[in-house]
Design a protein around this motif. Structure first.
Motif, PDB file in Angstrom:
ATOM      1  N   SER A  82       0.810  -1.218   0.000  1.00  7.89           N
ATOM      2  CA  SER A  82       0.000   0.000   0.000  1.00  7.89           C
ATOM      3  C   SER A  82       0.840   1.263   0.000  1.00  7.89           C
ATOM      4  O   SER A  82       0.399   2.308  -0.470  1.00  7.89           O
ATOM      5  N   GLU A 136      -3.883  -8.883   9.096  1.00 13.75           N
ATOM      6  CA  GLU A 136      -3.309  -8.943   7.755  1.00 13.75           C
ATOM      7  C   GLU A 136      -2.836 -10.367   7.473  1.00 13.75           C
ATOM      8  O   GLU A 136      -1.768 -10.767   7.930  1.00 13.75           O
ATOM      9  N   ASN A 179     -10.171  -0.780   1.029  1.00 10.20           N
ATOM     10  CA  ASN A 179      -9.953  -1.678  -0.110  1.00 10.20           C
ATOM     11  C   ASN A 179      -9.825  -3.125   0.349  1.00 10.20           C
ATOM     12  O   ASN A 179      -8.981  -3.861  -0.151  1.00 10.20           O
TER      13      ASN A 179
HETATM   14  N1  SAH Z   1      -5.758  -1.452   3.219  1.00 14.33           N
HETATM   15  C1  SAH Z   1      -4.714  -1.490   2.206  1.00 14.33           C
HETATM   16  C2  SAH Z   1      -4.594  -2.874   1.548  1.00 14.33           C
HETATM   17  C3  SAH Z   1      -5.644  -3.228   0.559  1.00 14.33           C
HETATM   18  S1  SAH Z   1      -5.296  -4.774  -0.263  1.00 14.33           S
HETATM   19  C4  SAH Z   1      -4.935  -0.420   1.164  1.00 14.33           C
HETATM   20  O1  SAH Z   1      -6.005   0.147   1.084  1.00 14.33           O
HETATM   21  O2  SAH Z   1      -4.023  -0.176   0.377  1.00 14.33           O
HETATM   22  C5  SAH Z   1      -6.362  -5.869   0.643  1.00 14.33           C
HETATM   23  C6  SAH Z   1      -5.665  -6.454   1.836  1.00 14.33           C
HETATM   24  O3  SAH Z   1      -6.654  -7.160   2.615  1.00 14.33           O
HETATM   25  C7  SAH Z   1      -4.590  -7.467   1.506  1.00 14.33           C
HETATM   26  O4  SAH Z   1      -3.392  -7.067   2.119  1.00 14.33           O
HETATM   27  C8  SAH Z   1      -5.146  -8.800   2.035  1.00 14.33           C
HETATM   28  O5  SAH Z   1      -4.133  -9.662   2.503  1.00 14.33           O
HETATM   29  C9  SAH Z   1      -6.088  -8.340   3.123  1.00 14.33           C
HETATM   30  N2  SAH Z   1      -7.235  -9.228   3.472  1.00 14.33           N
HETATM   31  C10 SAH Z   1      -7.982 -10.002   2.660  1.00 14.33           C
HETATM   32  N3  SAH Z   1      -8.948 -10.637   3.363  1.00 14.33           N
HETATM   33  C11 SAH Z   1      -8.828 -10.230   4.642  1.00 14.33           C
HETATM   34  C12 SAH Z   1      -9.536 -10.534   5.864  1.00 14.33           C
HETATM   35  N4  SAH Z   1     -10.570 -11.364   5.909  1.00 14.33           N
HETATM   36  N5  SAH Z   1      -9.110  -9.945   6.996  1.00 14.33           N
HETATM   37  C13 SAH Z   1      -8.063  -9.077   6.996  1.00 14.33           C
HETATM   38  N6  SAH Z   1      -7.369  -8.766   5.888  1.00 14.33           N
HETATM   39  C14 SAH Z   1      -7.743  -9.325   4.721  1.00 14.33           C
END
Ligand code: SAH
Ligand code: TMP
Ligand code: ZN
Length: 416
Positions: A82, A136, A179
């Motif tokens: 990110s 994460e 996201n």
């Molecule tokens: N918040 C950041 C990352 C977005 S990418 C941003 O906005 O840039 C989405 C992230 O969610 C990934 O790193 C993935 O590993 C994580 N993810 C997916 N499913 C998840 C869950 N159930 N609980 C926590 N994290 C999750």
């Protein structure tokens, strides 16, 4: 899986939020995992699935009809960081500061982030010594977060993990997800987790690409394996209400091509802002949950594919050189849906070390370090990271100064 076979042979999908019937409006074909970059030596068999989206006839939620198992997408070597964009670093620092000012004002506030990735937002909380916890599941980015002083669990957030946190840490004043919620088909489990974990007057704040912007900008590349839901105010309010929560605020954000930040509170705890009804009214007028409006969007998407492939073939036939910029997850949809291989685009430049020296999923375009984007430049650069256009074009201004041209395909194909 959302799909089931019917006696007519036509697959029918069911809404993962309310169980209603999902009517498909766009099929983008067989697609690989969008963040699975291949090593050139290993010609591994890639995982493919059918990428199609539909709209729930009961609650209006736009969603994919096939689920990809979460462990295939969010692995140890998940390559998205990110912090890779200056604009996004600033966005998340400001977000942390807004939460600190507006929500985390009590004596010992506690904030939980779902999908904290490399800790881009929580670093700011850690700096102030605020009690925080990130979820994460992708190991390497989680380790990066920890190296910045962020408390992180390498775990998926859901009903079970949320209730363990409630026991160990007490109630959270804020649960935040950027996201990430749109990546989670089992969103009901996440909402039940939020119900358990949140303090009485706590809020669940999340931001994701807005279906209204996707339709308005024809940004079909927002549709890929990780993006399961395409939220709008209408569908999110219905989803919240089915979990004893209320949508109390919506705010449009300019990042990632247009997003909305939704704020959910327990029912009866907070007065909804007028912005909620205003946006829902607007969605109804625009017909954003109507199958016919979404079919028109699908027709425009077919038009973008036709225009983009025609342009790239013409450039190849006239001997021009074309590379791409930004090995985004979104670009997997563009290359594989449009049939863009190394014959049309020689390579993709990207600043992420974890993607460099690898091949893009499906289309197998070589990924080169963005530092190598320099003279002799290609004649054209197809901007896959169009959501970071301002930042990238400013950094690479020499490309245009030396006669290079950018190719954009959102909202329509154009050369600038
Ligand atoms: N918040 C950041 C990352 C977005 S990418 C941003 O906005 O840039 C989405 C992230 O969610 C990934 O790193 C993935 O590993 C994580 N993810 C997916 N499913 C998840 C869950 N159930 N609980 C926590 N994290 C999750
Ligand atoms: P995103 O659109 O999902 O945020 O992905 C952006 C991709 O583009 C990511 O792989 C990093 C890359 N990138 C660059 O190569 N240079 C840049 O200046 C920026 C902002 C991103
Ligand atoms: Zn539904």
């Amino acid at each position: 899986m959302g799909r089931q076979s019917m006696s007519t042979d036509l697959p029918e999908a069911f809404c993962q939020v309310c169980g209603g019937s999902v009517k498909e409006f766009l099929d983008l074909g067989r697609q690989p995992l969008s963040d699975h970059f291949l090593s050139p030596e290993q010609h591994e068999d890639e995982y493919f699935y059918q990428l199609a989206v539909g709209v729930c006839q009961s609650c209006g939620m736009v969603q994919a009809v096939e689920q990809v198992p979460r462990e295939l997408m969010f692995r140890e070597d998940y390559p998205y960081y990110s912090s890779g964009s200056q604009v996004m670093r600033e966005h998340f620092t400001r977000t942390a500061e807004d939460l600190l000012e507006q929500e985390l004002t009590g004596p010992s506030p506690f904030v939980v982030e779902v999908g904290c990735n490399d800790g881009v937002m929580l670093r700011r909380m850690a700096r102030d010594g605020v009690h925080h916890l990130g979820f994460e599941p992708s190991g390497r980015v989680a380790t990066t977060a920890a190296s910045h002083g962020v408390q992180v669990r390498t775990e998926f957030f859901d009903e079970d993990s949320a209730s363990r946190v409630r026991t160990e840490h007490g109630p959270a004043n804020v649960i935040y997800a950027a996201n990430t919620l749109c990546h989670i088909p089992y969103v009901g489990s996440v909402l039940r987790g939020a119900e358990t974990l949140l303090a009485e007057n706590g809020v669940f704040v999340f931001e994701d690409p807005y279906v209204g912007d996707i339709v308005a900008k024809n940004s079909f590349d927002q549709i890929y394996d990780e993006h399961f839901y395409f939220f709008g105010a209408t569908s999110v309010r219905a989803m919240a209400r089915s979990h004893h929560m209320e949508l109390v605020d919506v705010k449009r954000l300019p990042v990632h091509g247009g997003e909305i930040r939704y704020t959910l509170a327990r029912q009866g705890e907070r007065e909804p802002s007028p912005a909620v009804d205003e946006l829902i009214g607007r969605e109804q007028r625009e017909g954003l949950t109507d199958h016919s409006v979404l079919r028109d969007f699908a027709d425009r998407v077919h038009g973008v594919r036709r225009d983009l492939t025609t342009l790239l073939r013409d450039l190849r036939d006239q001997g021009s050189t074309v590379a791409a910029y930004g090995a985004t997850a979104k670009s997997a949809t563009v290359t594989n849906y449009c049939g863009i291989g190394p014959d049309l685009v020689s390579s993709v430049y990207d600043s992420t070390p974890a993607k460099q020296g690898r091949l893009t999923p499906g289309a197998r375009l070589p990924v080169l370090p963005s530092e190598n984007f320099g003279p002799p430049y290609p004649d054209y650069a197809l901007l896959f990271a169009w959501n970071h256009a301002e930042e990238i074009m400013a950094r690479e201004k020499e490309f245009r100064a030396r006669g290079g041209r950018w190719i954009l395909y959102v909202p329509k194909v154009q050369v600038i």
